[in-house]
Write an enzyme that holds these catalytic residues in place. Structure first.
Site, PDB file in Angstrom:
ATOM      1  N   HIS A 113       3.024   6.103  -1.839  1.00 38.29           N
ATOM      2  CA  HIS A 113       3.697   7.235  -1.190  1.00 38.29           C
ATOM      3  C   HIS A 113       5.218   7.154  -1.296  1.00 38.29           C
ATOM      4  O   HIS A 113       5.915   7.675  -0.414  1.00 38.29           O
ATOM      5  CB  HIS A 113       3.284   7.305   0.287  1.00 38.29           C
ATOM      6  CG  HIS A 113       1.814   7.494   0.491  1.00 38.29           C
ATOM      7  ND1 HIS A 113       1.176   8.685   0.218  1.00 38.29           N
ATOM      8  CD2 HIS A 113       0.854   6.647   0.924  1.00 38.29           C
ATOM      9  CE1 HIS A 113      -0.116   8.561   0.489  1.00 38.29           C
ATOM     10  NE2 HIS A 113      -0.342   7.333   0.907  1.00 38.29           N
ATOM     11  N   LYS A 126      -4.915  10.521  -8.627  1.00 37.81           N
ATOM     12  CA  LYS A 126      -4.830  10.751  -7.181  1.00 37.81           C
ATOM     13  C   LYS A 126      -4.869  12.263  -6.986  1.00 37.81           C
ATOM     14  O   LYS A 126      -3.896  12.964  -7.296  1.00 37.81           O
ATOM     15  CB  LYS A 126      -3.542  10.157  -6.611  1.00 37.81           C
ATOM     16  CG  LYS A 126      -3.426  10.355  -5.100  1.00 37.81           C
ATOM     17  CD  LYS A 126      -3.088   9.051  -4.392  1.00 37.81           C
ATOM     18  CE  LYS A 126      -3.142   9.234  -2.879  1.00 37.81           C
ATOM     19  NZ  LYS A 126      -3.096   7.985  -2.146  1.00 37.81           N
ATOM     20  N   HIS A 155       0.822  -1.208   0.000  1.00 36.66           N
ATOM     21  CA  HIS A 155       0.000   0.000   0.000  1.00 36.66           C
ATOM     22  C   HIS A 155       0.859   1.263   0.000  1.00 36.66           C
ATOM     23  O   HIS A 155       0.646   2.164  -0.807  1.00 36.66           O
ATOM     24  CB  HIS A 155      -0.910  -0.011   1.229  1.00 36.66           C
ATOM     25  CG  HIS A 155      -1.906   1.099   1.242  1.00 36.66           C
ATOM     26  ND1 HIS A 155      -3.114   1.029   0.575  1.00 36.66           N
ATOM     27  CD2 HIS A 155      -1.877   2.326   1.827  1.00 36.66           C
ATOM     28  CE1 HIS A 155      -3.786   2.156   0.760  1.00 36.66           C
ATOM     29  NE2 HIS A 155      -3.051   2.959   1.520  1.00 36.66           N
TER      30      HIS A 155
END
Length: 269
Positions: free
Chosen positions: A152, A197, A136
């Protein structure tokens, strides 16, 4: 990695507001975010080279069961070994031992890191084991074919951008917080495999062991499902957000609050 030497970013324009689920957005950055990255140096640093081997081990879509091969388990093992040899993770380990959050036995600490970052779990209901903290945070996922979740990490961003899977749309910041080329945290907007995003965030130029150490400390020092810690690193003030998924990590990311030492100047008035 040193900005302007080992890599160069081009932040370009400020991204516009986008409603979640809207994938037709104005592009305020005609060029890639990364102008160049010294891949030779990346590949010669043990943790980075072992980290990049993990990035193609995952199914992008949540709801799709992950199948982990023996080779992939070996890659995880080698990556954790490399991370545990770094000074930053050794310091994190000593700190966690002093706070009685981790065992001083290296083998047990390694198992703890594996549980936090690599244990597979259900992110989407009525699905198999389809996610992990590492996937993730560092790799990124898509949910229901409509949104990007996680993602990220700057190395994954660079590699996906280089392979034309990702398009940087611009930075997200207030007027007095315009990003510099040497900023180590960036709020940004991008598209990945056709999905957008609206606001993402990532450390820039940092090592995987630094990010893992930082988020592991926040994870283990708190027991709430969601934890937000404000920290000052370099010229930036940021929130570190960590959300648990049982005994493993659900997500973790930095959120830039101010840059260019603005938080220091404000306190000095």
């Amino acid at each position: 990695m040193t900005p302007g030497v080992d890599y160069t970013i081009s932040t370009q324009g400020r991204a516009s507001f986008v409603n979640p689920g809207n994938h037709l957005v104005q592009d305020h950055a005609s060029l890639p975010l990364f102008s160049n990255v010294n891949e030779t140096k990346l590949n010669n640093i043990n943790t980075f080279s072992r980290f990049t081997k993990l990035l193609d081990n995952y199914e992008r879509s949540t709801g799709t069961t992950e199948r982990v091969t023996t080779e992939e388990l070996t890659e995880i093992n080698l990556f954790l070994d490399a991370v545990l040899e770094t000074e930053v993770m050794k310091r994190a380990h000593r700190y966690l031992v002093s706070k009685r959050k981790s065992s001083s036995i290296l083998r047990l600490f390694k198992s703890q890191l594996r549980l936090i970052w690599f244990q597979l779990y259900h992110r989407q209901r009525n699905a198999g084991l389809d996610s992990s903290g590492f996937e993730h945070v560092f790799v990124g996922e898509t949910k229901s074919g409509t949104e990007i979740v996680g993602f990220h990490n700057w190395v994954q961003f660079y590699l996906q951008e280089k392979n034309s899977n990702l398009d940087y749309k611009g930075y997200k910041a207030r007027d007095h917080d315009l990003p510099d080329q040497d900023d180590h945290v960036l709020n940004l907007q991008f598209s990945w495999h056709g999905l957008v995003k609206p606001v993402g965030s990532a450390f820039i130029g940092t090592s995987p062991e630094f990010e893992m150490a930082l988020f592991t400390i926040v994870f283990l020092m708190n027991t709430e499902r969601s934890t937000t810690v404000v920290v000052n690193i370099d010229q930036c003030q940021m929130e570190l957000v960590v959300i648990r998924h049982g005994r493993s990590l659900g997500t973790a990311y930095p959120k830039l609050l101010s840059s260019n030492s603005r938080h220091i100047r404000q306190h000095s008035h």
